[in-house]
Design a protein around this motif. Structure first.
Motif, PDB file in Angstrom:
ATOM      1  N   LEU A  28       0.780  -1.261   0.125  1.00 40.78           N
ATOM      2  CA  LEU A  28      -0.154   0.029  -0.043  1.00 40.78           C
ATOM      3  C   LEU A  28       0.929   1.040   0.084  1.00 40.78           C
ATOM      4  O   LEU A  28       0.395   2.173  -0.494  1.00 40.78           O
ATOM      5  CB  LEU A  28      -1.071  -0.148   1.338  1.00 40.78           C
ATOM      6  CG  LEU A  28      -2.225  -1.192   1.237  1.00 40.78           C
ATOM      7  CD1 LEU A  28      -2.770  -0.984   2.450  1.00 40.78           C
ATOM      8  CD2 LEU A  28      -2.955  -0.628  -0.052  1.00 40.78           C
ATOM      9  N   TYR A  39      -6.898   5.191   0.619  1.00 41.83           N
ATOM     10  CA  TYR A  39      -5.856   4.343   0.818  1.00 41.83           C
ATOM     11  C   TYR A  39      -5.175   4.670   2.337  1.00 41.83           C
ATOM     12  O   TYR A  39      -4.446   3.877   2.658  1.00 41.83           O
ATOM     13  CB  TYR A  39      -4.522   4.319  -0.311  1.00 41.83           C
ATOM     14  CG  TYR A  39      -3.864   5.417  -0.301  1.00 41.83           C
ATOM     15  CD1 TYR A  39      -2.548   5.528   0.254  1.00 41.83           C
ATOM     16  CD2 TYR A  39      -4.319   6.660  -1.080  1.00 41.83           C
ATOM     17  CE1 TYR A  39      -1.719   6.590   0.305  1.00 41.83           C
ATOM     18  CE2 TYR A  39      -3.477   7.954  -1.178  1.00 41.83           C
ATOM     19  CZ  TYR A  39      -2.187   7.865  -0.550  1.00 41.83           C
ATOM     20  OH  TYR A  39      -1.499   8.922  -0.603  1.00 41.83           O
ATOM     21  N   MET A  42      -6.604   2.735   4.670  1.00 40.95           N
ATOM     22  CA  MET A  42      -6.328   1.334   4.805  1.00 40.95           C
ATOM     23  C   MET A  42      -4.939   1.296   5.254  1.00 40.95           C
ATOM     24  O   MET A  42      -4.522   0.458   5.913  1.00 40.95           O
ATOM     25  CB  MET A  42      -6.339   0.771   3.391  1.00 40.95           C
ATOM     26  CG  MET A  42      -7.600   0.811   2.781  1.00 40.95           C
ATOM     27  SD  MET A  42      -7.734  -0.064   1.136  1.00 40.95           S
ATOM     28  CE  MET A  42      -9.653   0.648   0.797  1.00 40.95           C
ATOM     29  N   TYR A 258      -7.966  -4.736   1.444  1.00 40.98           N
ATOM     30  CA  TYR A 258      -6.985  -4.140   0.884  1.00 40.98           C
ATOM     31  C   TYR A 258      -7.036  -4.612  -0.633  1.00 40.98           C
ATOM     32  O   TYR A 258      -6.954  -3.918  -1.563  1.00 40.98           O
ATOM     33  CB  TYR A 258      -5.784  -4.407   1.461  1.00 40.98           C
ATOM     34  CG  TYR A 258      -5.605  -4.114   2.884  1.00 40.98           C
ATOM     35  CD1 TYR A 258      -6.490  -3.134   3.297  1.00 40.98           C
ATOM     36  CD2 TYR A 258      -4.711  -4.705   3.827  1.00 40.98           C
ATOM     37  CE1 TYR A 258      -6.421  -2.731   4.816  1.00 40.98           C
ATOM     38  CE2 TYR A 258      -4.558  -4.326   4.883  1.00 40.98           C
ATOM     39  CZ  TYR A 258      -5.340  -3.617   5.631  1.00 40.98           C
ATOM     40  OH  TYR A 258      -5.483  -3.287   7.051  1.00 40.98           O
ATOM     41  N   SER A 262      -8.437  -2.455  -3.750  1.00 42.68           N
ATOM     42  CA  SER A 262      -7.033  -1.673  -4.136  1.00 42.68           C
ATOM     43  C   SER A 262      -6.670  -1.998  -5.495  1.00 42.68           C
ATOM     44  O   SER A 262      -6.016  -1.247  -6.075  1.00 42.68           O
ATOM     45  CB  SER A 262      -6.212  -1.952  -3.001  1.00 42.68           C
ATOM     46  OG  SER A 262      -6.524  -1.334  -1.827  1.00 42.68           O
TER      47      SER A 262
END
Length: 298
Positions: A28, A39, A42, A258, A262
């Motif tokens: 990430l 994000y 996250m 995620y 993502s």
């Protein structure tokens, strides 16, 4: 009391949670091109989970030795406080992701005006609140007490006077503001988001968006709801230990969030990962549904 059961659960959570969340932090923060400012939430969720699994060896040793704490009072305060901070910061970041998706789908024109700085401010506020709760618990009185067979209990089995004078305010505030209100927001917002997303036609990422919603609802219901129900009803400490073990499983389930939210491709072992480039659109000549797809990453 099946002490070995808790030892096995926490050991599995420690191994899987540490590997998954360290990998998630790396991907990430370093390897992934982000299509949404969420994000930031996250990354912080993965950070909270990583801190949590780092203190699990103390919990494993505690249950392996028949609930006997040998590491001293300060270690008990730190590990116990981090354990509960993980619960409520995780729920808080889930709620933030929920609100972010809600605005992106139902109010897309407002969403494009939100900057990454706003996300950073929200995260900073949540961490300040968490630290402000941690400090009084860590610097306060002892959080361990005597148990059966000359054992020392840590962060559990408080006496009635201790509950009334010290722990009751924390538990009431945590229950109301840490779970009831955030979980209510999630339950109300996500069905609205799912309904709107399901109305979008010809979207190759609609399944991913709906899967993300389902995962968050599953994690909150499976990992956090049982503990708070027993906490609300004042069940015996043995039942709370079982639900606390379920809480720890969220560290292994969060990386699924995620993955599905993502990237449109599978996360490969060679780390050559990239997000599919974000859809480019204009406001003036596309329908609002197309705009929503762009803002939601659909």
């Amino acid at each position: 009391m099946p002490y070995s059961l808790f030892t096995i659960i926490y050991s599995v959570v420690f191994v899987l949670g540490l590997i998954e969340n360290v990998l998630a932090l790396y991907l990430l923060s370093c390897r992934v091109t982000h299509t949404s400012h969420s994000y930031v939430y996250m990354i912080n969720l993965a950070l909270v989970d990583t801190l949590f699994v780092c203190v699990l060896p103390f919990k494993i040793h505690y249950h392996l030795n028949w609930n006997n704490w040998i590491f001293g009072d300060m270690a008990c305060r730190v590990t116990g406080t981090l354990y509960y901070i993980n619960i409520y910061l995780s729920i808080a970041f889930f709620t933030c992701i929920c609100v972010d998706r809600y605005i992106a789908v139902l109010h897309p024109f407002t969403y494009i005006q939100i900057k990454v700085l706003h996300y950073v401010v929200v995260v900073a506020v949540l961490w300040v609140v968490a630290l402000s709760v941690m400090v009084p618990l860590i610097l306060g009185g002892p959080l361990h007490n005597s148990g059966p067979r000359n054992t020392t209990l840590c962060f559990e089995n408080f006496t009635t006077s201790s509950w009334t004078s010290r722990m009751a305010p924390y538990n009431i505030l945590a229950l109301v503001f840490g779970f009831v209100i955030p979980f209510s927001i999630i339950l109300i917002s996500y069905p609205l988001v799912a309904k709107r997303v399901s109305q979008i036609k010809h979207s190759i990422r609609k399944r991913k968006a709906l899967t993300t919603i389902s995962i968050i609802l599953l994690i909150c219901t499976l990992c956090f709801l049982p503990y708070h129900l027993t906490h609300l009803l004042h069940f015996l400490m043995r039942m709370r230990r079982v639900t606390l073990a379920l809480v720890s499983v969220n560290c292994c389930l969060n990386p699924l969030l995620y993955y599905f939210s993502s990237s449109s491709k599978r996360w490969r072992c060679n780390f050559k990962l990239r997000f599919r480039s974000k859809i480019v659109y204009t406001i003036c000549d596309r329908k609002q549904s197309d705009f929503v797809q762009g803002s939601f990453g659909l």
